[in-house]
Design a protein around this motif. Structure first.
Motif, PDB file in Angstrom:
ATOM      1  N   VAL A   1      43.046  40.660  47.800  1.00  0.00           N
ATOM      2  CA  VAL A   1      41.712  41.128  48.185  1.00  0.00           C
ATOM      3  C   VAL A   1      41.405  42.441  47.486  1.00  0.00           C
ATOM      4  N   GLU A   2      42.379  43.333  47.467  1.00  0.00           N
ATOM      5  CA  GLU A   2      42.156  44.641  46.862  1.00  0.00           C
ATOM      6  C   GLU A   2      41.775  44.494  45.383  1.00  0.00           C
ATOM      7  N   ARG A   3      42.500  43.634  44.695  1.00  0.00           N
ATOM      8  CA  ARG A   3      42.182  43.391  43.281  1.00  0.00           C
ATOM      9  C   ARG A   3      40.794  42.774  43.136  1.00  0.00           C
ATOM     10  N   ALA A   4      40.516  41.752  43.965  1.00  0.00           N
ATOM     11  CA  ALA A   4      39.275  40.988  43.797  1.00  0.00           C
ATOM     12  C   ALA A   4      38.045  41.812  44.177  1.00  0.00           C
ATOM     13  N   ALA A   5      38.197  42.703  45.162  1.00  0.00           N
ATOM     14  CA  ALA A   5      37.044  43.457  45.656  1.00  0.00           C
ATOM     15  C   ALA A   5      36.911  44.826  44.992  1.00  0.00           C
ATOM     16  N   ALA A   6      37.831  45.121  44.078  1.00  0.00           N
ATOM     17  CA  ALA A   6      37.799  46.442  43.424  1.00  0.00           C
ATOM     18  C   ALA A   6      36.460  46.629  42.714  1.00  0.00           C
ATOM     19  N   GLY A   7      35.799  47.746  43.014  1.00  0.00           N
ATOM     20  CA  GLY A   7      34.528  48.055  42.362  1.00  0.00           C
ATOM     21  C   GLY A   7      33.334  47.350  42.971  1.00  0.00           C
ATOM     22  N   LEU A   8      33.572  46.475  43.966  1.00  0.00           N
ATOM     23  CA  LEU A   8      32.466  45.771  44.613  1.00  0.00           C
ATOM     24  C   LEU A   8      32.138  46.428  45.945  1.00  0.00           C
ATOM     25  N   SER A   9      30.958  46.116  46.442  1.00  0.00           N
ATOM     26  CA  SER A   9      30.583  46.598  47.775  1.00  0.00           C
ATOM     27  C   SER A   9      29.681  45.545  48.409  1.00  0.00           C
ATOM     28  N   GLY A  10      29.360  45.751  49.647  1.00  0.00           N
ATOM     29  CA  GLY A  10      28.417  44.869  50.336  1.00  0.00           C
ATOM     30  C   GLY A  10      28.790  43.403  50.250  1.00  0.00           C
ATOM     31  N   LEU A  11      27.782  42.562  50.012  1.00  0.00           N
ATOM     32  CA  LEU A  11      28.002  41.115  49.994  1.00  0.00           C
ATOM     33  C   LEU A  11      29.008  40.691  48.934  1.00  0.00           C
ATOM     34  N   GLY A  12      28.990  41.354  47.794  1.00  0.00           N
ATOM     35  CA  GLY A  12      29.924  41.014  46.718  1.00  0.00           C
ATOM     36  C   GLY A  12      31.360  41.159  47.171  1.00  0.00           C
ATOM     37  N   ALA A  13      31.651  42.276  47.822  1.00  0.00           N
ATOM     38  CA  ALA A  13      33.009  42.511  48.321  1.00  0.00           C
ATOM     39  C   ALA A  13      33.355  41.509  49.417  1.00  0.00           C
ATOM     40  N   LEU A  14      32.376  41.226  50.266  1.00  0.00           N
ATOM     41  CA  LEU A  14      32.617  40.286  51.373  1.00  0.00           C
ATOM     42  C   LEU A  14      32.986  38.902  50.839  1.00  0.00           C
ATOM     43  N   VAL A  15      32.233  38.441  49.857  1.00  0.00           N
ATOM     44  CA  VAL A  15      32.509  37.115  49.285  1.00  0.00           C
ATOM     45  C   VAL A  15      33.874  37.108  48.610  1.00  0.00           C
ATOM     46  N   ALA A  16      34.191  38.176  47.885  1.00  0.00           N
ATOM     47  CA  ALA A  16      35.499  38.268  47.222  1.00  0.00           C
ATOM     48  C   ALA A  16      36.617  38.191  48.254  1.00  0.00           C
ATOM     49  N   PHE A  17      36.452  38.902  49.350  1.00  0.00           N
ATOM     50  CA  PHE A  17      37.438  38.869  50.438  1.00  0.00           C
ATOM     51  C   PHE A  17      37.621  37.445  50.958  1.00  0.00           C
ATOM     52  N   CYS A  18      36.518  36.798  51.293  1.00  0.00           N
ATOM     53  CA  CYS A  18      36.585  35.454  51.881  1.00  0.00           C
ATOM     54  C   CYS A  18      37.281  34.486  50.930  1.00  0.00           C
TER      55      CYS A  18
END
Lengths: 248, 248
Positions: free
Chosen positions: B72-89
């Protein structure tokens, strides 16, 4: 045929014994010796009712699914569409009132043991999937009724929403069993309401607002807006719409 | 310190051995003897790395959570909001590409064994709940960012929606592990999209449609409609909006 009734009663008692041991101490604690001791049977007497442990486990897992289905049948009797759907969800979720006897939480714990076995046992997985596909058909039927009645918006991929709802319901077994202090029945009800609010067309909303709900939704090219009627805010359609609070 | 590195490497190898045995044959098959045999150790040699089976299991479960968090940390790096949420999921769901190595499905199977233990082991449950609360805080933070950016509607109880989303993500471990033929990565992606589409304000929508999304929603008394701009249908905001097909 009192003898047959007796036999069935004994089998059910034994299944409930297995259930209790499994829910409270895990499947590893379920041994023929332990079951005999807790049920008050002499060693070896269980054989009259179950050929072996595998047979007993099979009956226990089947019992949990069947119990849920019987509850659903009673709760959804005479209902259709959204009403039936909500009744179904409320019987599947572990909503023990007051959590005094933890009956539903025990069901959840037994189901978790079943899943864990099914993860590496194709026969158990097939057993699970038969029930899940049956549930999916029921839920899809109720959603189709709700859609036809205009109670559910058509702007979302409803088939995927149905699958996600069922997946959510499975997840509630885990969250409630592992974190019962935080994941209370009221908490689960709010989560269900949030799921339903997203597709529900509020019954009390003015016609214009109902049309707007379709228009606001992307991908629903068929809807036409009655824009001029869009004056007032729609009234809440259910307890799910608890406002605009920040998520923190 | 090559010796320390070696020690850590050995521990990780052993954890992966436990993982494989557990995922494919269940936790009952995990014995010190079996682990030694599969990892190519002499009986008793495991003691250098793990005090006992409980210690090894603890390390195995921790490893699964930590692996997910690292992804998750790798995938969400530099993202926020919906982008980070989708990466997490997408990192939490068992989306094995092609399902060739089944790595994520194996993770799901191990997590199911962990949950089953946690259902009757308060220490394991507490372990689980720490991770879950941490995930909830992360997700709630991303949703708050998305809300502030106007990417998410405020008409729903977002806190409950977040809890339901996490509960759905747990459920995907079960559905994918037990029914991998039907619950494909694409199928899971559609379910996630259906969940997100319901709260997402389409990015390409005209301003009026965006306002309408808020107005159409019950319980959002703060929103005011820009009704006159409500001419055209909003464009789809994502792959989630796959139309108005019947649910059958």
């Amino acid at each position: 045929m009192p003898k047959v009734v007796d036999h069935e009663t004994r089998r059910e008692e034994l299944v409930r014994t297995v259930w209790r041991i499994m829910a409270r101490r895990g499947p590893a604690a379920v041994t023929m010796r332990q079951i005999s001791a807790e049920a008050g049977y002499a060693n070896g007497a269980l054989k009259t009712y179950f050929a072996g442990k595998a047979d007993l486990l099979e009956a226990t897992y089947t019992h949990v699914f069947e119990r849920t289905n019987e509850r659903v049948e009673r709760a959804a009797a005479g209902l259709s569409g959204l009403g039936a759907l909500v009744a179904f969800c409320r019987e599947v979720m572990p909503l023990d009132e007051e959590r005094l006897d933890e009956e539903r939480l025990d069901e959840a714990r037994v189901v978790m043991a079943f899943w864990q076995e099914a993860a590496h046992d194709p026969a158990r997985a097939a057993h699970n999937n038969r029930y899940m596909h049956q549930w999916r058909d029921s839920v899809a039927g109720w959603v189709a009724e709700a859609r036809a009645a205009g109670d559910v918006t058509g702007h979302v991929d409803l088939a995927s929403w149905v699958d996600a709802l069922l997946t959510f319901l499975l997840g509630t077994q885990i969250t409630a069993a592992l974190d019962p202090t935080n994941v209370t029945p009221a908490h689960l009800e709010r989560q269900l309401a949030a799921q339903l609010a997203l597709v529900r067309v509020p019954a009390e909303a003015p016609v214009g607002a109902k049309a707007a709900a379709d228009v606001a939704a992307p991908g629903n090219a068929g809807a036409t807006a009655s824009a001029t009627t869009l004056g007032g805010a729609a009234t809440p359609g259910g307890s799910a719409a608890t406002g605009d609070g920040p998520v923190t």
